[in-house]
Design an enzyme around this catalytic site. Structure first.
Site, short mmCIF file in Angstrom:
data_model
loop_
_atom_site.label_atom_id
_atom_site.label_comp_id
_atom_site.label_asym_id
_atom_site.label_seq_id
_atom_site.Cartn_x
_atom_site.Cartn_y
_atom_site.Cartn_z
N ASP A 2 42.25 32.97 34.54
CA ASP A 2 43.22 33.66 34.07
C ASP A 2 44.42 32.74 33.76
O ASP A 2 44.37 31.49 34.06
CB ASP A 2 43.67 34.66 35.27
CG ASP A 2 44.72 35.52 34.76
OD1 ASP A 2 44.99 35.80 33.54
OD2 ASP A 2 45.36 36.30 35.59
N CYS A 53 40.04 37.44 31.89
CA CYS A 53 40.81 38.88 31.68
C CYS A 53 41.30 39.07 30.24
O CYS A 53 41.58 40.11 29.64
CB CYS A 53 41.48 39.62 32.78
SG CYS A 53 42.86 38.35 33.36
N HIS A 58 45.39 43.94 40.03
CA HIS A 58 44.90 44.36 38.65
C HIS A 58 43.44 45.29 39.01
O HIS A 58 42.44 44.76 38.33
CB HIS A 58 44.64 43.39 37.84
CG HIS A 58 44.78 43.77 36.48
ND1 HIS A 58 44.88 44.88 35.61
CD2 HIS A 58 44.76 43.02 35.49
CE1 HIS A 58 44.92 45.15 34.76
NE2 HIS A 58 44.80 43.76 34.24
N ARG A 67 52.04 50.32 34.69
CA ARG A 67 52.02 48.68 34.82
C ARG A 67 53.48 48.34 34.98
O ARG A 67 54.55 48.57 34.17
CB ARG A 67 51.30 47.96 33.48
CG ARG A 67 51.76 46.59 33.45
CD ARG A 67 50.92 46.05 32.48
NE ARG A 67 49.76 45.95 32.61
CZ ARG A 67 48.72 45.05 31.84
NH1 ARG A 67 49.39 44.08 30.95
NH2 ARG A 67 47.62 44.98 32.17
N GLN A 86 41.22 46.16 35.87
CA GLN A 86 40.46 45.04 35.35
C GLN A 86 39.19 44.59 35.96
O GLN A 86 38.13 44.42 35.34
CB GLN A 86 41.41 43.84 35.37
CG GLN A 86 40.81 42.49 34.85
CD GLN A 86 40.42 42.49 33.23
OE1 GLN A 86 41.40 42.80 32.66
NE2 GLN A 86 39.32 42.27 32.93
N ARG A 101 37.09 47.60 29.30
CA ARG A 101 38.29 47.99 29.90
C ARG A 101 38.24 49.61 29.59
O ARG A 101 38.88 50.55 30.40
CB ARG A 101 39.25 47.32 29.11
CG ARG A 101 39.50 45.83 29.68
CD ARG A 101 39.70 45.69 31.27
NE ARG A 101 40.76 46.60 31.66
CZ ARG A 101 41.89 46.13 31.46
NH1 ARG A 101 42.19 45.06 30.86
NH2 ARG A 101 42.82 46.98 32.32
N1 NVA Z 1 47.81 37.42 35.87
C1 NVA Z 1 48.12 37.95 34.38
C2 NVA Z 1 47.08 39.15 34.13
C3 NVA Z 1 47.20 39.30 32.84
C4 NVA Z 1 46.36 40.36 32.41
C5 NVA Z 1 49.58 38.49 34.44
O1 NVA Z 1 49.83 39.31 35.49
O2 NVA Z 1 50.20 38.38 33.62
N1 CP Z 2 43.77 41.84 30.78
C1 CP Z 2 44.52 42.48 30.74
O1 CP Z 2 45.12 43.32 31.44
O2 CP Z 2 45.22 42.53 29.22
P1 CP Z 2 46.45 42.96 28.68
O3 CP Z 2 47.62 42.54 29.55
O4 CP Z 2 46.53 42.79 27.48
O5 CP Z 2 46.51 44.48 28.97
#
Ligand code: NVA
Ligand code: CP
Length: 317
Positions: free
Chosen positions: A228, A269, A131, A104, A134, A297
């Site tokens: 989101d 999510c 993502h 990530r 997800q 997940r």
């Molecule tokens: N769009 C959000 C998703 C978090 C799971 C981010 O990238 O922070």
């Molecule tokens: N939905 C998701 O990716 O959650 P986290 O950022 O907590 O991993």
């Protein structure tokens, strides 16, 4: 002869057949978590994250454990990469110790480069652009609620045109379904390149792709409303006031949910900000499936590790 898919770098790497296989296996893992308890026996999986995570980290570590392997969690500070070691050298070293790498980070190009130089499978666990893991959990939630025949149904994402919105478009296009993304125009709209890619995939899959700035039209008759956070990890704080103001008409409220189909669901999510992108009464209400999405997940990442390391996925190439 075509070669199996090595990595999951982007949602668009997966074919419809790959997704169906993964979701089928994930459902089996949901019923019997230790079904393949020796698949990663005596093996290690590196989980490298330069952004925060609650769900993806927990899901990834437990998925590895359920397959009999050991996760090794690494932050940027833990590695010499934080002191200038190259991505390619890092990829080669991790490949020498581990059987897969879950990553990530911010730039999609960093994940692409890890995939290029690692000899082991690399899985994108969120970048600024995408993502994919997800969306596997999300689609399993949709199938669980509505079955696999989704004809006549519309699935709408309403909010910021971010990484999750992009993944929503590509997933819906690949699965051949009717997906809508409603965002403010301009800066907060999904990237044109992603919309064009979704439209290209839709030509082959028969999907219906709609991108709009009309939240009410997106909600009307929809079987699912997805949203989101408005401020994603890595978004510039200097944009906050302008962004929140542009997105306020896209908040998912009970009023918006009233326009949806009778059997509609609310998806997110997570993490959520009640009172911003969604009201508390919607996310904590009876149509919300957010806990089910979160539960899926683990099983979907478990299925992904299982099939990717066995070379069962064929991708789109
Ligand atoms: N769009 C959000 C998703 C978090 C799971 C981010 O990238 O922070
Ligand atoms: N939905 C998701 O990716 O959650 P986290 O950022 O907590 O991993």
């Amino acid at each position: 002869m075509s070669r199996p898919l090595k990595d999951l770098l982007r949602t668009s790497d997966l074919s419809k057949a790959d997704i169906e296989l993964l979701l089928d296996t994930a459902s089996k893992f949901a019923k019997k978590p230790l079904r393949a308890k020796k698949a990663l026996a005596k093996k290690t999986v590196a989980i490298y994250m330069t952004k925060s995570s609650t769900r993806t980290r927990l899901a990834s570590e437990t998925a590895v454990a359920h397959l009999g392997g050991s996760p090794i969690f690494l932050r940027a500070d833990d590695l010499q990469i934080g002191r200038g070691e190259t991505i390619s050298d890092t990829a080669k070293i991790i490949s020498g110790f581990c059987s897969a790498l879950i990553v990530r980070t911010f730039a999609q190009s960093d994940v692409d480069e890890l995939g290029k130089h690692a000899s082991i499978p690399v899985i994108n666990a969120l970048t600024d652009d995408d993502h994919p893991t997800q969306l596997l959990a999300d689609w399993l939630t949709i199938n669980e609620r509505f079955g696999k025949d989704l004809k006549g149904r519309k699935f709408s994402y309403i909010g910021d045109g971010n990484n999750v919105a992009s993944a929503w478009l590509i997933m819906g296009a690949t699965m051949g379904e009717h997906v809508v993304v409603a965002t403010p125009g301009g800066k907060w709209a999904p990237k044109a390149s992603v919309v064009n890619q979704a439209l290209e995939i839709a030509k082959r899959s028969g999907a219906q792709i709609e991108v709009t700035s009309d939240a009410k039209a997106a909600a009307t008759g929809a079987s699912a409303i997805y949203t989101d956070v408005w401020m994603s990890m890595g978004d510039s704080e200097s944009d906050r006031a302008e962004k929140i103001s542009a997105l306020t008409p896209f908040a998912v409220t009970q009023e918006l949910m009233k326009l949806t189909a009778k059997d509609s669901i609310f998806m997110h999510c997570l993490p959520a900000h009640r009172g911003e992108e969604v009201s508390a009464e919607v996310i904590d209400g009876e149509k919300s499936v957010v806990w089910r999405q979160a539960f899926h997940r683990r099983t979907t990442i478990q299925a992904l590790l299982y099939h990717l390391t066995k070379g069962d996925l064929m991708g789109n190439k």
